[in-house]
Design an enzyme around this catalytic site. Structure first.
Site, PDB file in Angstrom:
ATOM      1  N   GLU A 177      -7.263   6.783   6.575  1.00  0.00           N
ATOM      2  CA  GLU A 177      -7.814   7.319   5.330  1.00  0.00           C
ATOM      3  C   GLU A 177      -9.081   6.562   4.987  1.00  0.00           C
ATOM      4  O   GLU A 177      -9.128   5.336   5.088  1.00  0.00           O
ATOM      5  CB  GLU A 177      -6.816   7.195   4.185  1.00  0.00           C
ATOM      6  CG  GLU A 177      -7.368   7.722   2.860  1.00  0.00           C
ATOM      7  CD  GLU A 177      -6.409   7.550   1.694  1.00  0.00           C
ATOM      8  OE1 GLU A 177      -6.789   7.936   0.570  1.00  0.00           O
ATOM      9  OE2 GLU A 177      -5.299   7.028   1.897  1.00  0.00           O
ATOM     10  N   ASP A 298      -1.885  14.934  -2.704  1.00  0.00           N
ATOM     11  CA  ASP A 298      -1.857  13.492  -2.923  1.00  0.00           C
ATOM     12  C   ASP A 298      -1.049  13.167  -4.170  1.00  0.00           C
ATOM     13  O   ASP A 298      -0.919  13.977  -5.090  1.00  0.00           O
ATOM     14  CB  ASP A 298      -3.288  12.973  -3.065  1.00  0.00           C
ATOM     15  CG  ASP A 298      -3.409  11.511  -2.700  1.00  0.00           C
ATOM     16  OD1 ASP A 298      -2.374  10.891  -2.384  1.00  0.00           O
ATOM     17  OD2 ASP A 298      -4.529  10.989  -2.730  1.00  0.00           O
ATOM     18  N   GLU A 355       2.757   6.046   0.925  1.00  0.00           N
ATOM     19  CA  GLU A 355       1.779   5.005   0.608  1.00  0.00           C
ATOM     20  C   GLU A 355       2.467   3.781   0.007  1.00  0.00           C
ATOM     21  O   GLU A 355       3.606   3.846  -0.441  1.00  0.00           O
ATOM     22  CB  GLU A 355       0.755   5.538  -0.401  1.00  0.00           C
ATOM     23  CG  GLU A 355      -0.064   6.709   0.078  1.00  0.00           C
ATOM     24  CD  GLU A 355      -1.061   7.148  -0.973  1.00  0.00           C
ATOM     25  OE1 GLU A 355      -2.264   6.924  -0.763  1.00  0.00           O
ATOM     26  OE2 GLU A 355      -0.642   7.714  -1.998  1.00  0.00           O
TER      27      GLU A 355
END
Length: 417
Positions: A177, A298, A355
């Site tokens: 990313e 996201d 994440e």
């Protein structure tokens, strides 16, 4: 520990003294203390902003939520740590409320805190504001303000990308990313929290995003030429860019300029509003998927990014945010949420990226629930392009040096053709 300025809000004198000593033990000596919200506000008025506020929640009179709201409105603290004896669901709710107000929540701690727990959160904050290669500086509150921004100026030479790898539980590289940094000519290397709000106010977010897309595809294509396989790359896309009718044609031209297969590019979209998506946004998302690009929703589970959006829109991936992951090993509710998301994603044929996997304990908790890709400090911190290329070489030849877990496949990187 570099110099930090910290405010403690705690109405119990013994707890207040203990927290002060814990900060000193972590080499933090510029500490403001307050036994009430009123005294905290007076201290901030007299002595200026702080880097971090440690906030108790429950107290007589105004509570910790009142102080957090004031900090959000005045930007007198860069981040908060919430500390309370309240039950976990209350702590998590307070953290979510603070984030909705724009406050960076470093963590939530049950009383009593420990020197180690406080130190880990302080180190995490420093990692956010002092990346490798940045100039040494004391507190973020002492940084000079950014000069006025010119919407007509080309800042491309100063905007750079840092890269954070995403790796499967078996050690297979899923991609990287891109995370924006600003190599400011006078202020040094700036973390995104110090400049993104200013860029948004100046209408420069599209400029930054196109620059990040170009950097991403350029690197992927160069690796395709040099190593025979492209690097999967992911770039954050502000929702307002999907309002632009020329977004998809312009992106396709960029893919022609750097000819890697479109599925090497993942566009991470964060929805900021629960309103019904405009037709042009919906159409752009569909055209991106039809072109072969991957779409990631996201911060899944926060704000407007919810199950209904997954049913409505053509996403191929969901990202589970760090707040659901940190401390998951000791929190059954978080484990249930992440496990449920993984099960749902499997049934919907969606990829999952988790994440904020920062510790071995969180990694082991995730590994018991499924086989997502993971991203976080346990795998790798964001790094410059030069460091990334070295990291990729190490991953290919000596994976045990860069991965904190075993069972690495011999063929780690996906084909780029």
């Amino acid at each position: 520990m570099r110099s930090l300025k910290v405010l403690i809000l705690e109405d119990d004198p013994f707890q207040l003294m203990a927290l002060h000593q814990m900060l000193n033990a972590n080499q933090v000596f510029e500490v403001l203390t307050a036994i009430s919200v009123e005294t905290a506000l007076r201290a901030l008025e007299r002595q200026g902003p702080v880097d971090i506020a440690i906030c108790d929640l429950q107290m007589d009179g105004d509570d910790g939520l009142s102080l957090i709201g004031h900090l959000a409105a005045t930007s007198l603290a860069q981040a908060v740590i919430i500390l309370s004896s309240a039950e976990a669901s209350v702590l998590d709710g307070a953290a979510q409320l603070a984030r909705q107000q724009g406050i960076n929540v470093l963590g939530v701690l049950q009383k009593p805190a420990s020197v180690t727990a406080i130190g880990e959160l302080l180190s995490e904050w420093l990692a956010l504001v002092e990346m490798p290669g940045s100039a040494s500086r004391s507190t973020t509150s002492e940084l000079p303000a950014l000069p006025p921004l010119d919407a007509t100026h080309d800042y491309g030479a100063e905007w750079i990308a840092y890269f954070q790898p995403k790796v499967g539980l078996d050690g297979e590289l899923s991609g990287v990313e891109l995370l924006a940094r600003w190599q400011h000519p006078s202020l040094g290397l700036l973390a995104p929290g110090l400049f993104l709000p200013r860029l948004e106010q100046a209408g420069l977010m599209p400029n930054l995003t196109w620059h990040m897309l170009e950097l991403a595809l350029s690197l992927s294509y160069r690796l395709l030429l040099a190593r025979g396989r492209a690097l999967p790359v992911a770039v954050n896309i502000p929702p307002q860019m999907l309002d632009q009718a020329d977004f998809v044609p312009r992106l396709l031209l960029l893919l022609e300029r750097f000819p890697v297969r479109p599925h090497m590019l993942t566009l991470e979209v964060v929805e900021q509003s629960a309103r019904q998506m405009a037709v042009v946004q919906f159409e752009n998302l569909l055209r991106l998927r039809m072109a072969g690009c991957r779409l990631s929703i996201d911060d899944f589970g926060t704000g407007a990014s919810n199950i209904q959006r997954l049913l409505e829109l053509p996403f191929s991936e969901l990202k589970i945010p760090a707040e659901f992951v940190r401390g998951m090993a000791d929190d059954r509710r978080k484990s249930a949420v992440v496990g449920g998301a993984l099960f749902m994603a499997q049934k919907m044929a969606l990829n999952v990226v988790i994440e904020g996997v920062e510790t071995r304990e969180d990694y082991e908790a995730v590994s018991m629930l499924g086989s997502p890709a993971i991203q976080g400090y346990f795998i790798a911190r964001p790094m410059s392009e030069a460091d990334l290329l070295n990291w990729l070489d190490e991953l290919e030849h000596h994976p045990e040096r860069v991965l904190g877990f075993r069972a690495v496949k011999p063929d780690r990187a996906p084909a780029g053709r």
